[in-house]
Design a protein around this motif. Sequence first.
Motif, PDB file in Angstrom:
ATOM      1  N   GLN A  41       0.842  -1.212   0.000  1.00  0.00           N
ATOM      2  CA  GLN A  41       0.000   0.000   0.000  1.00  0.00           C
ATOM      3  C   GLN A  41       0.879   1.264   0.000  1.00  0.00           C
ATOM      4  O   GLN A  41       0.549   2.267  -0.638  1.00  0.00           O
ATOM      5  CB  GLN A  41      -0.916   0.002   1.235  1.00  0.00           C
ATOM      6  CG  GLN A  41      -1.975  -1.099   1.168  1.00  0.00           C
ATOM      7  CD  GLN A  41      -2.654  -1.320   2.520  1.00  0.00           C
ATOM      8  OE1 GLN A  41      -2.050  -1.145   3.572  1.00  0.00           O
ATOM      9  NE2 GLN A  41      -3.915  -1.717   2.488  1.00  0.00           N
ATOM     10  N   ILE A  42       1.997   1.191   0.704  1.00  0.00           N
ATOM     11  CA  ILE A  42       2.929   2.336   0.716  1.00  0.00           C
ATOM     12  C   ILE A  42       3.517   2.537  -0.682  1.00  0.00           C
ATOM     13  O   ILE A  42       3.611   3.659  -1.179  1.00  0.00           O
ATOM     14  CB  ILE A  42       4.046   2.109   1.768  1.00  0.00           C
ATOM     15  CG1 ILE A  42       3.439   2.155   3.169  1.00  0.00           C
ATOM     16  CG2 ILE A  42       5.154   3.147   1.628  1.00  0.00           C
ATOM     17  CD1 ILE A  42       4.389   1.840   4.292  1.00  0.00           C
ATOM     18  N   PHE A  43       3.883   1.411  -1.336  1.00  0.00           N
ATOM     19  CA  PHE A  43       4.419   1.515  -2.704  1.00  0.00           C
ATOM     20  C   PHE A  43       3.382   2.138  -3.641  1.00  0.00           C
ATOM     21  O   PHE A  43       3.721   2.966  -4.488  1.00  0.00           O
ATOM     22  CB  PHE A  43       4.828   0.130  -3.237  1.00  0.00           C
ATOM     23  CG  PHE A  43       6.021  -0.479  -2.535  1.00  0.00           C
ATOM     24  CD1 PHE A  43       6.996   0.323  -1.961  1.00  0.00           C
ATOM     25  CD2 PHE A  43       6.180  -1.855  -2.458  1.00  0.00           C
ATOM     26  CE1 PHE A  43       8.097  -0.227  -1.317  1.00  0.00           C
ATOM     27  CE2 PHE A  43       7.276  -2.419  -1.818  1.00  0.00           C
ATOM     28  CZ  PHE A  43       8.241  -1.608  -1.243  1.00  0.00           C
ATOM     29  N   VAL A  44       2.115   1.745  -3.488  1.00  0.00           N
ATOM     30  CA  VAL A  44       1.050   2.287  -4.353  1.00  0.00           C
ATOM     31  C   VAL A  44       0.930   3.799  -4.160  1.00  0.00           C
ATOM     32  O   VAL A  44       0.811   4.558  -5.123  1.00  0.00           O
ATOM     33  CB  VAL A  44      -0.308   1.574  -4.089  1.00  0.00           C
ATOM     34  CG1 VAL A  44      -1.459   2.362  -4.716  1.00  0.00           C
ATOM     35  CG2 VAL A  44      -0.276   0.156  -4.643  1.00  0.00           C
ATOM     36  N   LYS A  45       1.006   4.247  -2.904  1.00  0.00           N
ATOM     37  CA  LYS A  45       0.947   5.700  -2.639  1.00  0.00           C
ATOM     38  C   LYS A  45       2.112   6.431  -3.310  1.00  0.00           C
ATOM     39  O   LYS A  45       1.991   7.565  -3.749  1.00  0.00           O
ATOM     40  CB  LYS A  45       1.014   5.959  -1.131  1.00  0.00           C
ATOM     41  CG  LYS A  45      -0.319   5.793  -0.428  1.00  0.00           C
ATOM     42  CD  LYS A  45      -0.182   6.185   1.029  1.00  0.00           C
ATOM     43  CE  LYS A  45      -1.522   6.070   1.751  1.00  0.00           C
ATOM     44  NZ  LYS A  45      -1.353   6.244   3.199  1.00  0.00           N
ATOM     45  N   THR A  92      10.373   3.788  -9.415  1.00  0.00           N
ATOM     46  CA  THR A  92      10.979   2.791  -8.532  1.00  0.00           C
ATOM     47  C   THR A  92       9.911   2.020  -7.757  1.00  0.00           C
ATOM     48  O   THR A  92      10.045   0.814  -7.544  1.00  0.00           O
ATOM     49  CB  THR A  92      11.995   3.461  -7.571  1.00  0.00           C
ATOM     50  OG1 THR A  92      12.816   4.350  -8.328  1.00  0.00           O
ATOM     51  CG2 THR A  92      12.883   2.429  -6.917  1.00  0.00           C
ATOM     52  N   SER A  93       8.831   2.689  -7.345  1.00  0.00           N
ATOM     53  CA  SER A  93       7.724   1.989  -6.665  1.00  0.00           C
ATOM     54  C   SER A  93       7.093   0.980  -7.618  1.00  0.00           C
ATOM     55  O   SER A  93       6.769  -0.153  -7.227  1.00  0.00           O
ATOM     56  CB  SER A  93       6.639   2.975  -6.229  1.00  0.00           C
ATOM     57  OG  SER A  93       7.198   4.036  -5.543  1.00  0.00           O
ATOM     58  N   LEU A 111       6.693  -3.171  -7.071  1.00  0.00           N
ATOM     59  CA  LEU A 111       5.436  -3.935  -7.212  1.00  0.00           C
ATOM     60  C   LEU A 111       5.539  -4.942  -8.363  1.00  0.00           C
ATOM     61  O   LEU A 111       5.033  -6.060  -8.282  1.00  0.00           O
ATOM     62  CB  LEU A 111       4.263  -2.974  -7.424  1.00  0.00           C
ATOM     63  CG  LEU A 111       3.905  -2.144  -6.174  1.00  0.00           C
ATOM     64  CD1 LEU A 111       3.095  -0.912  -6.543  1.00  0.00           C
ATOM     65  CD2 LEU A 111       3.145  -2.986  -5.152  1.00  0.00           C
ATOM     66  N   THR A 112       6.209  -4.546  -9.450  1.00  0.00           N
ATOM     67  CA  THR A 112       6.413  -5.443 -10.595  1.00  0.00           C
ATOM     68  C   THR A 112       7.204  -6.682 -10.170  1.00  0.00           C
ATOM     69  O   THR A 112       6.835  -7.817 -10.468  1.00  0.00           O
ATOM     70  CB  THR A 112       7.169  -4.712 -11.729  1.00  0.00           C
ATOM     71  OG1 THR A 112       6.316  -3.696 -12.255  1.00  0.00           O
ATOM     72  CG2 THR A 112       7.552  -5.660 -12.860  1.00  0.00           C
ATOM     73  N   TYR A 113       8.317  -6.444  -9.459  1.00  0.00           N
ATOM     74  CA  TYR A 113       9.181  -7.568  -9.066  1.00  0.00           C
ATOM     75  C   TYR A 113       8.473  -8.486  -8.072  1.00  0.00           C
ATOM     76  O   TYR A 113       8.631  -9.700  -8.125  1.00  0.00           O
ATOM     77  CB  TYR A 113      10.499  -7.050  -8.467  1.00  0.00           C
ATOM     78  CG  TYR A 113      11.335  -6.227  -9.431  1.00  0.00           C
ATOM     79  CD1 TYR A 113      11.137  -6.317 -10.810  1.00  0.00           C
ATOM     80  CD2 TYR A 113      12.314  -5.348  -8.978  1.00  0.00           C
ATOM     81  CE1 TYR A 113      11.897  -5.553 -11.702  1.00  0.00           C
ATOM     82  CE2 TYR A 113      13.079  -4.585  -9.858  1.00  0.00           C
ATOM     83  CZ  TYR A 113      12.862  -4.686 -11.213  1.00  0.00           C
ATOM     84  OH  TYR A 113      13.608  -3.943 -12.090  1.00  0.00           O
ATOM     85  N   MET A 114       7.684  -7.893  -7.172  1.00  0.00           N
ATOM     86  CA  MET A 114       6.934  -8.724  -6.216  1.00  0.00           C
ATOM     87  C   MET A 114       5.885  -9.568  -6.943  1.00  0.00           C
ATOM     88  O   MET A 114       5.654 -10.726  -6.614  1.00  0.00           O
ATOM     89  CB  MET A 114       6.285  -7.834  -5.156  1.00  0.00           C
ATOM     90  CG  MET A 114       7.301  -7.240  -4.186  1.00  0.00           C
ATOM     91  SD  MET A 114       6.641  -5.840  -3.254  1.00  0.00           S
ATOM     92  CE  MET A 114       5.535  -6.666  -2.117  1.00  0.00           C
ATOM     93  N   CYS A 115       5.283  -8.969  -7.974  1.00  0.00           N
ATOM     94  CA  CYS A 115       4.287  -9.686  -8.770  1.00  0.00           C
ATOM     95  C   CYS A 115       4.945 -10.838  -9.538  1.00  0.00           C
ATOM     96  O   CYS A 115       4.473 -11.972  -9.508  1.00  0.00           O
ATOM     97  CB  CYS A 115       3.601  -8.708  -9.727  1.00  0.00           C
ATOM     98  SG  CYS A 115       2.400  -9.477 -10.828  1.00  0.00           S
TER      99      CYS A 115
END
Length: 641
Positions: A238-242, A255-256, A260-264
């Motif tokens: 959620q912090i990355f999305v913000k 960079t955010s 999220l891309t790498y986590m996905c």
Amino acid sequence: MACLLETPIRMSVLSEVTASSRHYVDRLFDPDPQKVLQGVIDMKNAVIGNNKQKANLIVLGAVPRLLYLLQQETSSTELKTECAVVLGSLAMGTENNVKSLLDCHIIPALLQGLLSPDLKFIEACLRCLRTIFTSPVTPEELLYTDATVIPHLMALLSRSRYTQEYICQIFSHCCKGPDHQTILFNHGAVQNIAHLLTSVSYKVRMQALKCFSVLAFENPQVSMTLVNVLVDGELLPQIFVKMLQRDKPIEMQLTSAKCLTYMCRAGAIRTDDNCIVLKTLPCLVRMCSKERLLEERVEGAETLAYLIEPDVELQRIASITDHLIAMLADYFKYPSSVSAITDIKRLDHDLKHAHELRQAAFKLYASLGANDEDIRKKIIDTENMMDRIVTGLSESSVKVRLAAVRCLHSLSRSVQQLRTSFQDHAVWKPLMKVLQNAPDEILVVASSMLCNLLLEFSPSKEPILESGAVELLCGLTQSENPALRVNGIWALMNMAFQAEQKIKADILRSLSTEQLFRLLSDSDLNVLMKTLGLLRNLLSTRPHIDKIMSTHGKQIMQAVTLILEGEHNIEVKEQGHSHVKLQLAAMFCISNLVWNEEEGSQERQDKLRDMGIVDILHKLSQSPDSNLCDKAKTALQQYLA
């Protein structure tokens, strides 16, 4: 005579220049500590922004003396700190400067300095270490040689916002590959860095974010941990999305989106999660617009290509977001003659890096067109697209060539395009050229694409054959790289399918029975399967069977019998399913050989009987695999008829 005078003149100029710098170095040896300190401060002011002065001082031996003063217990903390500042300034010059500093063993000296209780000195050492470690000439391994360094850096993270910024920057530059990720993860990087994402300092937030992107890349363990981390009651995703909202700085958004891309991609976030579909993907598409700087467009396109690569639904969504396919066409027209770049320095930089845009566009087109026929058609219909790819195949940059081949390979999965656009642009010509002399990474993709161009419905099949493809492919089957052996034999298998006798004879002659046997005992299962496929295609019609069996009969029968008896070195764990697939492929060859309605079948049946094939068929007719059992029974009936 003029030539003889040239050298002394140059030498005198050099000695003048160095003479003006020598007094700075001489003062470092003064017996009065106060004068030494003043000398270091004056040197600091002299080198700021002056690369020539930096080089002179290095040549004159300033570095060993500065390092000596930095490590002397008798030196005051102020002197040590000023020495670290000057060394940091010297490191900010050229790559040669950094090499000189490394040769003087600056890293162990600075790491030792981090044990000091004085915060200002620690910060100066860290700033200098940051400059050195971010240089491309510094080996990352130097951070990991002493096992006590990483835990000590983790402990220093809490000291100040400068220690946080520099340490995170060092980590993000020195974390290359799974071994480094594991070391940092095991020393508590996630817990120690997570709370820095809410720091009041933008630089600290930014460096912490970069740390997470390198830690999560292709790492399921780190990514699965990040999903559940709470910072001030909020989950990390959620912090990355913000941080990727439009009002945030571009660098932060990008960079955010990477995090999220790498986590996905590592399986920690689903591809249909809203934070991917509604936030990450649109943010990355935004980065591809022509309003963005060159490096932002490159990074945006490459990250998006990586995000959507395995998922057809994301490919479809991306293809209809903000006219992305047309937007990428601009990557090839950059910088245009009417470019909005007024800054000459910027224009010069962009002209040197324009090839990176082309590479990124090819990568993204390859991902977009990986599965969906309509998307492929849209890409190919984009202005001059095929010409651009063909041009890309002969670019000087290996990375652009590789990306162009990948793009072409992705589009070549379309039957329709193989019959039309690929033929209209004679794509096979530049492809054959690429295959003549390329690094392995390009060869793997190019040969894989050649397999598609050799399918029976491809109009390119004929001209490819005429241009010496048989020898080229037979050569690939001898490669040490298993992927190249598979592709070589696969392409030959496609080539032999419903081919005329001459082509089949060419294949056997170029390949040689010795090589055929080597391939049939290959340790790679895919090579084995494709070799059997090739054999089956070679033995597909009666005249061909007779011709081939008259010259290579004994060897071929031995090879097939060998497979059916199961005496091949597939690892035990691959027994069972794969084993049955192999035997099925061999059964197809046997059925072709013993089929009663074909002339000469009696003679072949007798030869195979002598080799023990009937016993093998009886055994296989009891197989638990119904398919294999039926094939064996059918073949046995040929003996009874």
